[in-house]
Enzyme design. Structure first.
Site, mmCIF file in Angstrom:
data_model
loop_
_atom_site.group_PDB
_atom_site.id
_atom_site.type_symbol
_atom_site.label_atom_id
_atom_site.label_comp_id
_atom_site.label_asym_id
_atom_site.label_seq_id
_atom_site.Cartn_x
_atom_site.Cartn_y
_atom_site.Cartn_z
ATOM 1 N N GLY A 99 -4.510 -2.615 6.034
ATOM 2 C CA GLY A 99 -4.004 -4.426 5.384
ATOM 3 C C GLY A 99 -4.031 -4.688 5.532
ATOM 4 N NE ARG A 100 -5.306 -4.533 11.944
ATOM 5 C CZ ARG A 100 -5.182 -4.147 11.814
ATOM 6 N NH1 ARG A 100 -3.702 -3.283 11.448
ATOM 7 N NH2 ARG A 100 -5.498 -2.658 12.920
ATOM 8 C CE LYS B 161 5.897 -1.185 10.472
ATOM 9 N NZ LYS B 161 5.290 -0.592 9.538
ATOM 10 C CE LYS C 256 -3.311 1.905 3.088
ATOM 11 N NZ LYS C 256 -4.012 1.818 3.975
ATOM 12 C CD GLU D 81 10.448 -5.877 6.740
ATOM 13 O OE1 GLU D 81 9.365 -4.286 6.315
ATOM 14 O OE2 GLU D 81 10.013 -6.084 7.865
ATOM 15 C CD GLU E 51 -0.890 -5.173 11.870
ATOM 16 O OE1 GLU E 51 0.470 -4.955 11.528
ATOM 17 O OE2 GLU E 51 -1.685 -5.474 11.242
ATOM 18 C CG HIS F 15 -0.943 -37.169 15.950
ATOM 19 N ND1 HIS F 15 -1.315 -38.434 16.728
ATOM 20 C CD2 HIS F 15 -1.650 -37.521 15.090
ATOM 21 C CE1 HIS F 15 -1.818 -39.153 16.017
ATOM 22 N NE2 HIS F 15 -3.006 -38.542 15.113
HETATM 23 O O1 F6P Z 1 3.404 -4.558 10.286
HETATM 24 C C1 F6P Z 1 2.186 -3.011 9.248
HETATM 25 C C2 F6P Z 1 1.678 -3.075 8.323
HETATM 26 O O2 F6P Z 1 1.261 -1.335 8.382
HETATM 27 C C3 F6P Z 1 0.502 -4.535 8.068
HETATM 28 O O3 F6P Z 1 -0.549 -3.245 8.537
HETATM 29 C C4 F6P Z 1 0.638 -4.110 7.060
HETATM 30 O O4 F6P Z 1 -0.031 -4.923 6.319
HETATM 31 C C5 F6P Z 1 1.756 -4.274 6.333
HETATM 32 O O5 F6P Z 1 2.226 -3.733 7.552
HETATM 33 C C6 F6P Z 1 2.201 -3.997 4.805
HETATM 34 O O6 F6P Z 1 2.187 -2.600 4.677
HETATM 35 P P1 F6P Z 1 2.935 -2.340 3.176
HETATM 36 O O7 F6P Z 1 1.325 -2.852 2.542
HETATM 37 O O8 F6P Z 1 2.264 -0.424 2.819
HETATM 38 O O9 F6P Z 1 3.519 -2.574 2.939
#
Ligand code: F6P
Length: 542
Positions: free
Chosen positions: A260-261, A505, A201, A207, A346, A377
């Site tokens: 995001g979630r 972060k 987003k 990452e 979250e 198990h």
């Molecule tokens: O870890 C926090 C967060 O903002 C999540 O809520 C989100 O899903 C994820 O990082 C990824 O964010 P982006 O889509 O901006 O890379």
């Protein structure tokens, strides 16, 4: 908390003394009152510690705090994410094209459907080979690069709906900044036939950006050309996607009112549309919309997410159960617990109220899980005999997509047996009866009894889907979204921000120079961090 909660606590404290088994003896048909049956699903919460009176009080409470009204106002665009002043409109992403939902005075539905149309065209082009790589070959591998909601939703759904997937296109998901994740994925791919979807987003997530740059370098260094044919993005940040070399007509947009979630219903679901086809993707959205309508229109007592959400809260606040395990008896739902971990924790892993006051009550339980029968198990020992009581949730599909002899019946029998065992337990007489057929001496039998006893009295809920389809999966996921909403309203928290992920972060960014060069360890570091970093250096250079 609203005053009425005190009454609920009083009822619950009485019920807490009663073994669940007794509740079934008192009312042998309680399952009919405490379950819901739909043509494609069955939800049984009769094994939860509730009775008619307690539920009645919960419904009064839910009405007093206006859960349904608040949900409807969220659906209509109220700024429910109060700490970021944003609307929360994942429900709009699955609304029909003639819906009318306004954000800041503008109907957002036409934009949503414009993006859906471009998802349709793009996914169909990839599937039929008309959109292809630089040598003219059709794509065989799609690599989605993203993390959190930009990974877990589409990854889980692509796995869950594998049965419906186009088999000559393999879906891959790279999320971890550990270079192994990308390396092992790219070992399965050829630059000629690989398409990268960079899903972020913000298009700034560390990452994702590290993986995206490494993927592009792999592509260029291994004979790839025309990166613009091999890449696309799902993002709200056009400036950054262009700077990364992604053609503007290959950027699928989304909006700040999609968290995001909760974003799998947006263009973040592009990989799903490619995998199962756009029409099935529409079915997935339709299943979620069905649940939205259920939540918005049903009376509280018939509203599955409201009832289950209230019971979730009851377990935490009145029965001190702070662990909630999700056991899908369905291999396709293997990733479902991981997906729910982000959605629920979250959202509701908070300790201050919406208006910033420290809360005097608990909030989200720990969400975890693994598919049955594997979990049986593994950690079921603790569920049955551990000191920790866990709210257990069984999810199972009545029909198998891959029937084979009586294997599915065996799976179903295990699921049914486990929820019954958690509730009934096993008494001393029952243990003795079992032992009576053995050749053990009386002393040996007596010594074994405590180990073979099961207290039972452990609550569970069972959700049955008739069959796992895009529609029923969408419905199921939206059910959990709305349960999470209900919990957040009762707990008076902002379920739609995630400030708790920020500290780690920023500290990681601050420590990166020191990890690269120990001379850069900041002076004010605690000794544990300092020694960790210098030990890492020592081992890396040994
Ligand atoms: O870890 C926090 C967060 O903002 C999540 O809520 C989100 O899903 C994820 O990082 C990824 O964010 P982006 O889509 O901006 O890379």
């Amino acid at each position: 908390m609203n005053q009425h909660w005190n009454i609920i606590e009083q009822y619950a404290s009485v019920l807490k003394q009663v073994h669940l088994k007794e509740l079934f003896i008192e009312d042998a048909s309680r399952v009919h009152a405490f379950s819901h049956t739909l043509p494609f699903a069955f939800v049984d919460y009769s094994r939860q510690r509730v009775n008619a009176q307690l539920l009645e009080e919960l419904y009064v409470f839910a009405k007093e705090i206006g859960i349904k009204e608040q949900f409807v106002s969220m659906m209509q665009g109220a700024k429910f994410n109060s700490t970021e002043q944003r609307s929360v409109l994942h429900t709009a992403l699955r609304a029909p094209h003639d819906a009318d939902i306004h954000v800041d005075g503008k109907n957002i539905i036409p934009d949503i459907h414009r993006v859906l149309h471009s998802i349709r065209q793009f996914s169909e082009g990839i599937r039929d080979g008309s959109l292809c790589g630089y040598t003219g070959k059709a794509f065989t591998d799609i690599v989605n690069i993203g993390i959190g909601g930009s990974d877990l939703g589409p990854n889980m759904v692509c796995n869950a709906l594998r049965f419906y997937a186009k088999r000559d296109i393999s879906m891959h998901f790279v999320s971890n900044v550990d270079p192994t994740h990308l390396a092992e994925t790219l070992r399965m791919c050829s630059p000629e036939t690989t398409l990268f979807i960079i899903s972020s987003k913000t298009f700034t997530t560390e990452e994702t950006m590290a993986n995206a740059h490494a993927a592009k370098a792999w592509f260029m260094n291994n004979g790839g050309s025309s990166w613009e044919l091999h890449s696309c993005a799902v993002s709200a940040n056009i400036t950054n996607t262009s700077a990364f070399g992604i053609a503007e007509d290959r950027v699928f947009g989304f909006w700040d009112w999609v968290g995001g979630r909760y974003s799998v219903w947006s263009a973040i679901g592009l990989s799903i549309a490619i995998s199962i086809g756009y029409e099935q993707f529409e079915q997935f959205l339709a299943g979620a919309h069905e649940m939205d309508m259920h939540m918005a229109n049903e009376d509280i007592e018939h509203s599955i997410p409201i009832v289950l959400g209230l019971i979730d809260v009851l377990n935490v606040m009145c029965y001190d159960i702070h662990s909630h395990v999700i056991i899908p008896y369905d291999e396709y739902l293997r990733m479902f617990p991981a997906f729910l971990q982000q959605m629920i924790m979250e959202s509701n892993g908070k300790s201050v109220s919406k208006d910033g006051h420290e809360l005097a009550h608990h909030t989200s339980p720990i969400i975890w899980g693994q598919p049955g029968t594997d979990a049986q198990h593994s950690f079921f020992q603790l569920l049955h005999q551990g000191t920790e009581h866990v709210n257990t949730e069984f999810i199972v599909c009545a029909q198998s997509l891959n029937p084979n002899g009586d294997m599915h019946e065996r799976l179903l029998a295990n699921c049914a047996a486990q929820s019954a065992a958690l509730m009934h337990g096993k008494t001393q007489n029952e243990v003795l009866q079992d032992l009576s057929t053995t050749t053990l001496s009386d002393t040996e039998k007596r010594a074994l009894i405590p180990h073979k006893l099961f207290s039972g009295n452990r609550p569970s809920t069972t959700i049955v889907l008739k069959e796992l389809t895009p529609f029923t999966l969408g419905w199921l996921m939206a059910l959990y979204e709305h349960r999470t909403f209900v919990q957040g309203i009762v707990w008076e928290i902002c379920s739609f921000d995630q400030w708790g992920v920020e500290l780690g972060k920023s500290m990681a960014s601050a420590l990166l120079p020191a990890v690269k060069d120990p001379e850069c360890i900041p002076d004010n570091q605690d000794c544990s961090t300092e020694l960790l970093i210098s030990t890492l250096h020592m081992f890396r250079n040994a």
